[in-house]
Write an enzyme that holds these catalytic residues in place. Sequence first.
Site, PDB file in Angstrom:
ATOM      1  N   LYS A 175     -10.245  18.087 -19.990  1.00  9.67           N
ATOM      2  CA  LYS A 175     -10.659  19.160 -19.073  1.00  9.67           C
ATOM      3  C   LYS A 175     -12.184  19.337 -19.084  1.00  9.67           C
ATOM      4  O   LYS A 175     -12.863  18.902 -20.011  1.00  9.67           O
ATOM      5  CB  LYS A 175      -9.966  20.471 -19.457  1.00  9.67           C
ATOM      6  CG  LYS A 175      -8.436  20.394 -19.371  1.00  9.67           C
ATOM      7  CD  LYS A 175      -7.968  20.144 -17.942  1.00  9.67           C
ATOM      8  CE  LYS A 175      -6.491  20.264 -17.728  1.00  9.67           C
ATOM      9  NZ  LYS A 175      -5.731  19.025 -17.999  1.00  9.67           N
TER      10      LYS A 175
HETATM   11  C1  LIG Z   1      -1.688  21.455 -14.092  1.00  8.56           C
HETATM   12  C2  LIG Z   1      -1.574  21.531 -15.580  1.00  8.56           C
HETATM   13  N1  LIG Z   1      -0.851  22.521 -16.111  1.00  8.56           N
HETATM   14  C3  LIG Z   1      -0.713  22.664 -17.447  1.00  8.56           C
HETATM   15  C4  LIG Z   1      -1.312  21.783 -18.306  1.00  8.56           C
HETATM   16  C5  LIG Z   1      -1.094  21.942 -19.787  1.00  8.56           C
HETATM   17  O1  LIG Z   1      -2.272  22.201 -20.460  1.00  8.56           O
HETATM   18  P1  LIG Z   1      -2.296  22.143 -22.040  1.00  8.56           P
HETATM   19  O2  LIG Z   1      -2.345  20.722 -22.447  1.00  8.56           O
HETATM   20  O3  LIG Z   1      -3.571  22.894 -22.405  1.00  8.56           O
HETATM   21  O4  LIG Z   1      -1.090  22.858 -22.520  1.00  8.56           O
HETATM   22  C6  LIG Z   1      -2.081  20.737 -17.814  1.00  8.56           C
HETATM   23  C7  LIG Z   1      -2.723  19.782 -18.745  1.00  8.56           C
HETATM   24  O5  LIG Z   1      -3.053  18.680 -18.497  1.00  8.56           O
HETATM   25  C8  LIG Z   1      -2.223  20.601 -16.409  1.00  8.56           C
HETATM   26  O6  LIG Z   1      -2.946  19.595 -15.883  1.00  8.56           O
END
Ligand SMILES: Cc1ncc(COP(=O)(O)O)c(C=O)c1O
Length: 368
Positions: A175
């Site tokens: 990110k």
């Molecule tokens: C659209 C979306 N939602 C949720 C997530 C989940 O994020 P995390 O890995 O911080 O739980 C991601 C991670 O890549 C994502 O791209």
Amino acid sequence: MHDLGKAELDAVAEVLANPILTTGEWVERFERRFADYLKVRNAVGVTSCTGGLHLALLALGIGPGDEVITTPMTFIATATAIMEAGAKPVFIDVEPETGNLDTRKIEAALTERTRAIMPVHLYGQMCDMRAVRKIADSYGLKVIEDAAHCVEGTRDGVRTGELGDAACYSFYATKNLTCGEGGALVTNDDEMAAQVRLLRLHGMNKNANDRHREGYKHWDMTAMGWKYNMDNIQAALLLPQMDRLDENWRKRRELAEYYEKQLWDIPGLSRPKTLPQVEHAWHLFPVWIGDRKRDHVISELQRAGVGVMVNYRAIHLLTYFKETYGFKAGDFPVAESIGDASLSLPFYPSMPLEHVDRVIEVLRDSLH
Ligand SMILES: Cc1ncc(COP(=O)(O)O)c(C=O)c1O
């Protein structure tokens, strides 16, 4: 490709010189800084966006027997968070121009069990939050934004976190703002923020930082909680990045413009449209390659040493969702056709333009 360096090393060294490594002062500082950036009342640091989405649902009282409307054009975590809360994800199809949840399809998917809508601001382009909020208000639904891709963007002058009951962000390794693994939930509802703070740490009403500040006092467990609290090391990694958030955003915007100038005439290749009312956060830079040529292009790019990702193949067709809910090909045709065509190109603020030129060259050759 992250750009963490000396500022982050110094910030972590400062934390290490202190006794509280877990949730404490640095987390509070990051939460204030992040909330101010988004112009919301509260930010709560958590260990992932997935955890944040899960806690948002729990804090809003959404669980077994409830349905949450969302999109199949997303990372699986959007839907699995709903399932972790015990509720059922109900997919609707997406807009062909943007890949974002098609708000015109929400009403047809409502049932008496629908409790919330979970839009995803795909690639960094916000969904139509005014439309989502309007529908939610007319049917008494909650709105939880999956803003994993969109910290900086706006649409119709609205930011993420502004119209949702909560919005959740990811600080995962890929990110724009990252601490390896991490996340935040923002909300303008103070009571909800307090509830999420409780739920992110086992439901305990005191934490290690309280003990450090006030000495030991007996604590109580007042709710069934989870273990999703952000720690001071994660916050220390994030804080210096807040200083360059807008600068890195500007660099990604320029990179996107450069890419778009080079790409427009490649046959068989198209791109999601950026709508005029949107300030795009430019998290990812996907291209869409149809006619079943996408996987061939992936091989060619990889052969040339270019790293690629697919964001995303439509998730309702992944084995677990098919087996659990009986989804099949053809259920969400727009998401499926985007999922069969999507390919994310390398895209990070310090990416050299010669590297972009090389990517374009391989794309042209492989689509010849
Ligand atoms: C659209 C979306 N939602 C949720 C997530 C989940 O994020 P995390 O890995 O911080 O739980 C991601 C991670 O890549 C994502 O791209």
